[in-house]
Scaffold this motif. Structure first.
Motif, PDB file in Angstrom:
ATOM      1  N   ASP A  12       0.839  -1.199   0.000  1.00 12.94           N
ATOM      2  CA  ASP A  12       0.000   0.000   0.000  1.00 12.94           C
ATOM      3  C   ASP A  12       0.876   1.252   0.000  1.00 12.94           C
ATOM      4  OD1 ASP A  12      -2.764  -1.161   0.337  1.00 12.94           O
ATOM      5  OD2 ASP A  12      -1.785  -2.020   2.088  1.00 12.94           O
ATOM      6  N   PHE A  13       0.360   2.321  -0.625  1.00 13.23           N
ATOM      7  CA  PHE A  13       1.075   3.583  -0.673  1.00 13.23           C
ATOM      8  C   PHE A  13       0.660   4.444   0.521  1.00 13.23           C
ATOM      9  CE2 PHE A  13       1.097   1.990  -4.976  1.00 13.23           C
ATOM     10  CZ  PHE A  13       2.377   2.283  -5.416  1.00 13.23           C
ATOM     11  N   VAL A  14       1.616   4.725   1.402  1.00 12.69           N
ATOM     12  CA  VAL A  14       1.353   5.490   2.614  1.00 12.69           C
ATOM     13  C   VAL A  14       1.994   6.873   2.465  1.00 12.69           C
ATOM     14  CG1 VAL A  14       1.610   5.590   5.116  1.00 12.69           C
ATOM     15  CG2 VAL A  14       1.320   3.370   3.982  1.00 12.69           C
ATOM     16  N   TYR A  15       1.177   7.901   2.561  1.00  8.45           N
ATOM     17  CA  TYR A  15       1.650   9.269   2.373  1.00  8.45           C
ATOM     18  C   TYR A  15       2.176   9.837   3.689  1.00  8.45           C
ATOM     19  CZ  TYR A  15      -0.489   9.258  -2.230  1.00  8.45           C
ATOM     20  OH  TYR A  15      -0.797   8.976  -3.536  1.00  8.45           O
ATOM     21  N   GLU A  16       3.382  10.407   3.655  1.00  6.50           N
ATOM     22  CA  GLU A  16       3.970  11.020   4.845  1.00  6.50           C
ATOM     23  C   GLU A  16       3.632  12.502   4.935  1.00  6.50           C
ATOM     24  OE1 GLU A  16       8.151  10.318   4.887  1.00  6.50           O
ATOM     25  OE2 GLU A  16       7.922   8.218   5.492  1.00  6.50           O
ATOM     26  N   ARG A  17       3.751  13.215   3.812  1.00  6.77           N
ATOM     27  CA  ARG A  17       3.457  14.640   3.837  1.00  6.77           C
ATOM     28  C   ARG A  17       3.288  15.163   2.416  1.00  6.77           C
ATOM     29  NH1 ARG A  17       9.082  18.074   4.859  1.00  6.77           N
ATOM     30  NH2 ARG A  17      10.286  17.065   3.190  1.00  6.77           N
ATOM     31  N   GLY A  18       2.652  16.311   2.314  1.00  7.44           N
ATOM     32  CA  GLY A  18       2.590  17.047   1.064  1.00  7.44           C
ATOM     33  C   GLY A  18       3.175  18.419   1.311  1.00  7.44           C
ATOM     34  N   ARG A  19       4.168  18.836   0.529  1.00  6.90           N
ATOM     35  CA  ARG A  19       4.809  20.136   0.745  1.00  6.90           C
ATOM     36  C   ARG A  19       4.679  20.997  -0.502  1.00  6.90           C
ATOM     37  NH1 ARG A  19      10.069  19.117  -1.397  1.00  6.90           N
ATOM     38  NH2 ARG A  19      10.408  16.862  -1.595  1.00  6.90           N
ATOM     39  N   TRP A  20       4.472  22.269  -0.301  1.00  4.23           N
ATOM     40  CA  TRP A  20       4.248  23.215  -1.387  1.00  4.23           C
ATOM     41  C   TRP A  20       5.561  23.577  -2.070  1.00  4.23           C
ATOM     42  CZ3 TRP A  20       1.068  22.616   2.621  1.00  4.23           C
ATOM     43  CH2 TRP A  20      -0.310  22.787   2.435  1.00  4.23           C
TER      44      TRP A  20
ATOM     45  N   THR B 233      -8.903   1.752  18.907  1.00  7.75           N
ATOM     46  CA  THR B 233      -7.832   1.051  18.205  1.00  7.75           C
ATOM     47  C   THR B 233      -7.982   1.220  16.694  1.00  7.75           C
ATOM     48  OG1 THR B 233      -7.622  -0.595  19.973  1.00  7.75           O
ATOM     49  CG2 THR B 233      -6.779  -1.211  17.794  1.00  7.75           C
ATOM     50  N   TYR B 234      -6.866   1.481  16.023  1.00  7.01           N
ATOM     51  CA  TYR B 234      -6.863   1.741  14.579  1.00  7.01           C
ATOM     52  C   TYR B 234      -5.960   0.745  13.860  1.00  7.01           C
ATOM     53  CZ  TYR B 234      -9.187   6.101  15.728  1.00  7.01           C
ATOM     54  OH  TYR B 234     -10.081   7.022  16.183  1.00  7.01           O
ATOM     55  N   PRO B 235      -6.342   0.369  12.617  1.00  8.27           N
ATOM     56  CA  PRO B 235      -5.536  -0.583  11.857  1.00  8.27           C
ATOM     57  C   PRO B 235      -4.299   0.087  11.272  1.00  8.27           C
ATOM     58  CG  PRO B 235      -7.344   0.184  10.512  1.00  8.27           C
ATOM     59  CD  PRO B 235      -7.547   0.797  11.877  1.00  8.27           C
ATOM     60  N   PRO B 236      -3.332  -0.700  10.775  1.00  8.03           N
ATOM     61  CA  PRO B 236      -2.181  -0.106  10.102  1.00  8.03           C
ATOM     62  C   PRO B 236      -2.644   0.784   8.943  1.00  8.03           C
ATOM     63  CG  PRO B 236      -1.831  -2.449  10.455  1.00  8.03           C
ATOM     64  CD  PRO B 236      -3.265  -2.166  10.801  1.00  8.03           C
ATOM     65  N   THR B 237      -1.925   1.851   8.680  1.00  3.72           N
ATOM     66  CA  THR B 237      -2.308   2.807   7.655  1.00  3.72           C
ATOM     67  C   THR B 237      -2.088   2.217   6.265  1.00  3.72           C
ATOM     68  OG1 THR B 237      -1.674   4.600   9.126  1.00  3.72           O
ATOM     69  CG2 THR B 237      -1.929   5.144   6.793  1.00  3.72           C
ATOM     70  N   HIS B 238      -3.169   2.183   5.459  1.00  6.44           N
ATOM     71  CA  HIS B 238      -3.094   1.655   4.102  1.00  6.44           C
ATOM     72  C   HIS B 238      -3.307   2.725   3.039  1.00  6.44           C
ATOM     73  CE1 HIS B 238      -2.877  -2.497   5.415  1.00  6.44           C
ATOM     74  NE2 HIS B 238      -3.966  -2.338   6.161  1.00  6.44           N
ATOM     75  N   SER B 239      -3.918   3.858   3.401  1.00  7.08           N
ATOM     76  CA  SER B 239      -4.269   4.860   2.397  1.00  7.08           C
ATOM     77  C   SER B 239      -4.320   6.241   3.033  1.00  7.08           C
ATOM     78  CB  SER B 239      -5.636   4.543   1.793  1.00  7.08           C
ATOM     79  OG  SER B 239      -6.667   4.737   2.764  1.00  7.08           O
ATOM     80  N   MET B 240      -4.507   7.255   2.192  1.00  5.58           N
ATOM     81  CA  MET B 240      -4.639   8.612   2.721  1.00  5.58           C
ATOM     82  C   MET B 240      -5.890   8.742   3.579  1.00  5.58           C
ATOM     83  SD  MET B 240      -4.501  12.296   0.753  1.00  5.58           S
ATOM     84  CE  MET B 240      -2.872  12.004   0.095  1.00  5.58           C
TER      85      MET B 240
END
Length: 403
Positions: free
Chosen positions: A215-223, A359-366
């Protein structure tokens, strides 16, 4: 913002937004497409005509199709090209339209909804050591987008889309797309179109990683600054995409991969950038897709005189980034992140959606990241911004305990 111009609005909720969890509760003061109109498009259109609606905005991806259809049918409402409207919200038709217009794009194959047979050419590519990306033809926020490396992974990823419940309800066709070769950078290009002209509002770059499950996990978006070397090429390509998809009016959000092949579209939305991005863009540039669209509506209604000359491009007052929360293991949110993170240098805003004790699952998407939270971070230099974002990401991990 429209209220500031004295413009009346009618809000409409749809089940697509509820199913996809773009909203989880009724919008205050909104009509409901199902409850108030029996999910009848004709009744909704009749109401729009009777109440003299003259413009329609898609609040988020679930409303794009309905917005586009209403624009085309409401008298005197600015609308996009009536030919093949699905090219603006169905990625299968989207990439076919790019190919037909001669706009460079990634090789894309499709498997129909309900189907299970993957193209032999795709299997052959995997056996030659290539990687492929599987995504739903209709979707958003990287949900169900997977990187696959083996035929078994390909079959599983395709079947999950074509035979599962899609983001907006019902199953979807699956697209199998070539992986852009490394080195590559993913950009977000945000525009506004009116009267046949396409204006650039901002370009940002995504930093992300691929999880163990592909899965593609987004860390940040920068301008990015308008004078960044990549911006001119991306802007020229984005205008080709907009023309090929028949975008005549409104905001568009494009995700474009670039590298040795040049720019290539990977996703498109005929609506404004989500996750609060326009609000932050306004703070950094003095403009945004939402501000520009509201200004356009006011001009259209004769409330505001058209600007005699629009500035080309944009300029950043500071460096900025949206840091997206993520977890790599099932974890419980401990609480307290917002208060603590706001004390860090450069943190202008923290939005925590996670509920203490849950409780939250592992991050899979935005979408998974947005369900946890995000932080808006600013700095005076790129190096300072990198340092501040890294510190925020490290600290976020302290508020989640693996279970």
């Amino acid at each position: 913002m429209l209220e500031k111009y004295g413009i009346n609005t009618i809000l409409l909720d749809t089940d697509h937004a509820l199913v996809s969890e773009f909203r989880t509760a009724p919008t205050p003061g909104a009509l409901d497409f199902t409850a108030d109109f029996g999910a009848s498009y004709q009744l909704l259109l009749q109401m729009c005509v009777e109440r003299s609606v003259k413009y329609v905005i898609a609040g988020s991806e679930p409303g794009v199709e309905l917005c586009d259809r209403l624009r085309a049918d409401i008298p005197d409402c600015p609308a996009n090209s009536p030919a093949l409207p699905m090219r603006r919200w169905d990625k299968q038709h989207m990439f076919e339209a790019l190919a037909a217009a001669g706009v460079p794009s990634l090789t894309t194959r499709s498997v129909a909804a309900g189907g299970n047979t993957v193209p032999a050419e795709a299997v052959a590519e995997l056996r030659r050591g290539r990687k492929l990306v599987v995504k739903p033809a209709r979707g958003a926020a990287s949900v169900d987008v997977r990187l696959v490396e083996t035929p078994a992974q390909l079959i599983d990823a395709v079947s999950a889309i074509t035979n599962g419940a899609g983001l907006f309800g019902g199953n979807s066709a699956a697209l199998i797309q070539e992986m852009y070769p490394a080195p590559r950078v993913e950009y977000a290009v945000d525009t506004f179109s009116a009267d046949g002209r396409h204006e650039l509002l901002c370009v940002s770059v995504y930093d992300k990683w691929v999880s163990g499950s592909g899965d593609f996990v987004y860390e940040r978006g920068r301008w990015l600054d308008h004078d960044d070397p990549a911006v001119t090429e991306l802007t020229d390509y984005a205008r080709q995409v907009l023309d090929a998809l028949g975008m005549f009016v409104g905001p568009a959000h494009m995700e474009i991969m670039s590298g040795a092949l040049g720019p290539r579209l990977i996703d498109f939305g005929a609506r404004a950038h989500g996750i609060g991005h326009p609000q932050q863009t306004y703070l950094l540039t003095g403009n945004s897709q939402i501000h520009r669209e509201c200004e356009y509506i006011a001009e259209l209604f004769g409330i505001r005189a058209p600007a005699p000359r629009r500035r080309v491009g944009y300029s950043l007052s500071r460096r900025g980034a949206l840091v997206l929360f993520s977890i790599d293991r099932q974890s419980q949110y401990l609480g307290g992140a917002a208060v603590e993170l706001m004390g860090h240098a450069g943190v202008e805003e923290v939005r925590v959606a996670a509920v203490p004790g849950k409780t939250y699952p592992p991050t899979h998407s935005m979408m998974d990241s947005v369900a946890l939270g995000l932080a808006f971070v600013v700095a005076d230099s790129a190096d300072e911004l990198d340092f501040r974002c890294t510190e925020v990401r490290k600290r976020v991990g302290d508020f989640f305990a693996a279970v």
